[in-house]
Scaffold this active site. Sequence first.
Site, PDB file in Angstrom:
ATOM      1  N   CYS A 299       0.825  -1.215   0.000  1.00 59.44           N
ATOM      2  CA  CYS A 299       0.000   0.000   0.000  1.00 59.44           C
ATOM      3  C   CYS A 299       0.853   1.257   0.000  1.00 59.44           C
ATOM      4  O   CYS A 299       1.524   1.567   0.993  1.00 59.44           O
ATOM      5  CB  CYS A 299      -0.916  -0.026   1.225  1.00 59.44           C
TER       6      CYS A 299
ATOM      7  N   ASP B 274      11.236 -15.948   3.987  1.00 63.09           N
ATOM      8  CA  ASP B 274      12.693 -15.816   3.835  1.00 63.09           C
ATOM      9  C   ASP B 274      13.470 -15.984   5.137  1.00 63.09           C
ATOM     10  O   ASP B 274      14.688 -16.135   5.110  1.00 63.09           O
ATOM     11  CB  ASP B 274      13.050 -14.432   3.247  1.00 63.09           C
TER      12      ASP B 274
ATOM     13  N   ARG C  16      22.497 -36.413 -14.130  1.00 59.27           N
ATOM     14  CA  ARG C  16      22.385 -34.992 -14.453  1.00 59.27           C
ATOM     15  C   ARG C  16      22.861 -34.109 -13.298  1.00 59.27           C
ATOM     16  O   ARG C  16      22.912 -34.529 -12.152  1.00 59.27           O
ATOM     17  CB  ARG C  16      20.917 -34.642 -14.754  1.00 59.27           C
TER      18      ARG C  16
ATOM     19  N   THR D  70      13.365 -40.158  18.402  1.00 57.88           N
ATOM     20  CA  THR D  70      12.152 -40.967  18.545  1.00 57.88           C
ATOM     21  C   THR D  70      10.938 -40.121  18.195  1.00 57.88           C
ATOM     22  O   THR D  70      10.901 -38.939  18.543  1.00 57.88           O
ATOM     23  CB  THR D  70      11.986 -41.512  19.981  1.00 57.88           C
TER      24      THR D  70
ATOM     25  N   SER E  77       8.154 -40.337  19.538  1.00 58.37           N
ATOM     26  CA  SER E  77       7.360 -40.094  20.754  1.00 58.37           C
ATOM     27  C   SER E  77       7.779 -38.827  21.486  1.00 58.37           C
ATOM     28  O   SER E  77       7.020 -38.303  22.293  1.00 58.37           O
ATOM     29  CB  SER E  77       7.486 -41.282  21.716  1.00 58.37           C
TER      30      SER E  77
ATOM     31  N   GLY F 207       3.059 -42.874  20.492  1.00 55.69           N
ATOM     32  CA  GLY F 207       3.750 -42.055  21.490  1.00 55.69           C
ATOM     33  C   GLY F 207       3.953 -42.751  22.815  1.00 55.69           C
ATOM     34  O   GLY F 207       4.463 -42.147  23.752  1.00 55.69           O
TER      35      GLY F 207
ATOM     36  N   HIS G  13       1.664 -47.372  12.234  1.00 56.95           N
ATOM     37  CA  HIS G  13       3.077 -47.199  11.900  1.00 56.95           C
ATOM     38  C   HIS G  13       3.357 -46.233  10.752  1.00 56.95           C
ATOM     39  O   HIS G  13       4.514 -45.958  10.457  1.00 56.95           O
ATOM     40  CB  HIS G  13       3.718 -48.570  11.614  1.00 56.95           C
ATOM     41  N   MET G  14       2.311 -45.718  10.102  1.00 57.53           N
ATOM     42  CA  MET G  14       2.569 -44.689   9.093  1.00 57.53           C
ATOM     43  C   MET G  14       3.237 -43.466   9.748  1.00 57.53           C
ATOM     44  O   MET G  14       3.934 -42.698   9.089  1.00 57.53           O
ATOM     45  CB  MET G  14       1.294 -44.284   8.370  1.00 57.53           C
TER      46      MET G  14
ATOM     47  N   ARG H 216       8.192 -44.369  30.984  1.00 56.47           N
ATOM     48  CA  ARG H 216       9.162 -43.969  29.959  1.00 56.47           C
ATOM     49  C   ARG H 216       8.903 -42.562  29.424  1.00 56.47           C
ATOM     50  O   ARG H 216       8.851 -42.322  28.225  1.00 56.47           O
ATOM     51  CB  ARG H 216       9.136 -44.981  28.795  1.00 56.47           C
TER      52      ARG H 216
END
Length: 788
Positions: free
Chosen positions: A96, A173, A208, A536, A538, A582, A669-670, A745
């Site tokens: 502007c 940027d 290439r 990990t 998780s 997780g 597991h994806m 854990r």
Amino acid sequence: MAGTGLGSEALDLEKLRTAGAGLALAVLTSGGDAQGMNAAVRAVTRMGLYVGAKVFLIYEGYEGLVEGGENIKQANWLSVSNIIQLGGTIIGSARCKAFTTREGRLKAAYNLVQHGITNLCVIGGDGSLTGANIFRTEWGGLLEELVGEGKITDEVAKTYCHLNIVGLVGSIDNDFCGTDMTIGTDSALHRIIEVVDAIMTTAQSHQRTFVLEVMGRHCGYLALVSALACGADWVFIPEYPPEQGWEDQLCTRLSENRARKKRLNIIIVAEGAIDCHNKPITSEQIKELVVQRLGYDTRVTILGHVQRGGTPSAFDRILASRMGVEAVLALLEATPKTPACVVSLSGNQAVRLPLMECVQMTQEVQKVMDGRRFLEAVQLRGRSFENNLNTYKLLSSKKSSGELPKTNFNVAVLNVGAPAAGMNAAVRSAVRIGITEGHNMFAVTDGFEGFAKGQIKEISWGDVGGWTGQGGSILGTKRTLPGKLLNMIAEKIRANNINALLIIGGFEAYESCLQLAEARFHFEEFCIPICVLPATISNNVPGSDFSIGADTSLNIIVETCDRIKLSASGTKRRVFIIETMGGYCGYLANMGALASGADAAYIFEEKFDIRELQANVEHLTQKMKTSIQRGLVLRNENSSENYTTDFIYQLYSEEGKGVFDCRKNVLGHMQQGGAPSPFDRNFGTKIAAKAILWLSKKLVESYQREEGKIFTNSEDTVCLLGMRRRNLVFQPVGQLKDETDFEHRIPKEQWWLKLRPLMKILAKYKTSYDVSDSGQLEHVRRPKLTEA
């Protein structure tokens, strides 16, 4: 408007819901668009409404502010529904010219006063934020002028006598000093890396060379980090021009890499790349050079506006949401004496910095580049930029054996635990930095099981080429702890004369280090420097806010949630229940919910009962009466022994009968698979480099010259390297024991739990909010400039 003095305690519900009563705030986006701006607009709007303020959306940036009318609209909760996953900015952005004149700013002031707005949140780059600060400093004079023209009364001028400004930096940027990351940068890196990964397969097929031009007219951040993340052969950035005679050096490096059986070359060029005489270096010029000198089949790809487009990454959504909420808190606390501030990210910490200090340092970078003081420019860009550049320089070209120091130390690298994306980037970095340091690097396959069987071999510079973009664990990884294999492992350490260990993995890697530290009393072989890097999905390793792999997994969860929400938009009144991985750590569920705009997230760390489940059902029932007729609920896999995903699905289905129907989805597991995200590649690369440099130092310190061997049994030579708030810190694993809940854990204290109320607030739940980390205005830290 005087500040509300929120204090530094957890804001109770009553105080929070009335903190903004009587305030009117507006949000606008200005300058170039960036992915994540919508998440920021959503967070500012909803937090503003939550604290009882009136919130206005200003359309078309400063142009809308000057023109007024329909461009300034009061917002409600639903005004910003279903926008968190959209790229660009839904309220529009425009450059502007009128706002650069006093006449234009006079109109803008009048338009704000007409709506009673004295708090402005500006999302944009340094130009937009500089404009906002000028507007603020002129505010009193502009109101006097409006009184003089008879457009407003003296009383109105007194009521709205002060304008508060808070800036959020939205720029792909990452060219703004004072913040580690700007909104949109991570998403732009995702676009670049997607293209680079795709190009690599075709480049390999045809042997290439590809020259990729990325955005960054004055800042080389995108070029530098993408070069680091894909292992590019060469990078051209404006802050660090190549030396005189770079043409010969480039051709030598490309031909050396081909001689090492590398089938492709990648060269990344920032659009503002220059040589040491400040003359532009173009991608076409580089292509012609490679073709003429080497005869390689070379192609140029200019990414252009692809980098600005697409959906925002999980990182950008969370960053923008955190910044947006912090911006509202900053406006609530602002007084006529506080300077206009910008909300920034330092490490993992949200901070407030004086806006003009940041702008001045940002502009100073350009001045020193114009004066060809390039080392100074790199340092002014900040610690993160400088570290990226130094790491890239170490990793990109192999020195000749004559140039390398020779330590004769043997350093072994292994992966332990479940695979996590980014492990391979960490191994590559460790191997190459180790070789540069003069060590012999050894790779152990299949974790401690492989170690015990003697699966140890020396690994060379070329062996790890192309590893950064590979998912999983190329070395192979097992969950087996070393406890029952100590005899065999000690024997293999002795046989291979291993002098230091780098263990990359999850909770098992941390536990392994504890076992090795304790075994030092019985086995001298373990009296060597040992470092563990958290890797990990998780994100459950004590001593670190982030683990390698968690960002990739979070992006997979968020992408899946986006798709599921789209499928629900076709079928009205549907609630999806999604189970995430997780273990007992709720990081993925909680942050996935925050990044995807979910309605609830059930986690182990925050106990819930049938009453809360019932309240969530009622909340969704109310939501179904609005125009947004879909719901999203995330559940961590171990959040409750009895309130299972099936139980919650059945409860919601029964209680929601006639109002909404339910579907469930177990992601499985994806979440562990896929190519690593730019963040995980970069994080893995940088912390592995830092770990090897630390091991080198410890090796020198613990070398016993008389006996000609390494020996150390001090606590500070078995460490975990983790990100703690603002810094990467080496912590003795023995000292982390007290911070660990070994049964579940997880760490006993987890930073991200402070963001849990933020997720609830943005989903319209009533909750208190801890502002103990907010509110302190800091100053921009000027780097200590060193001589070349």
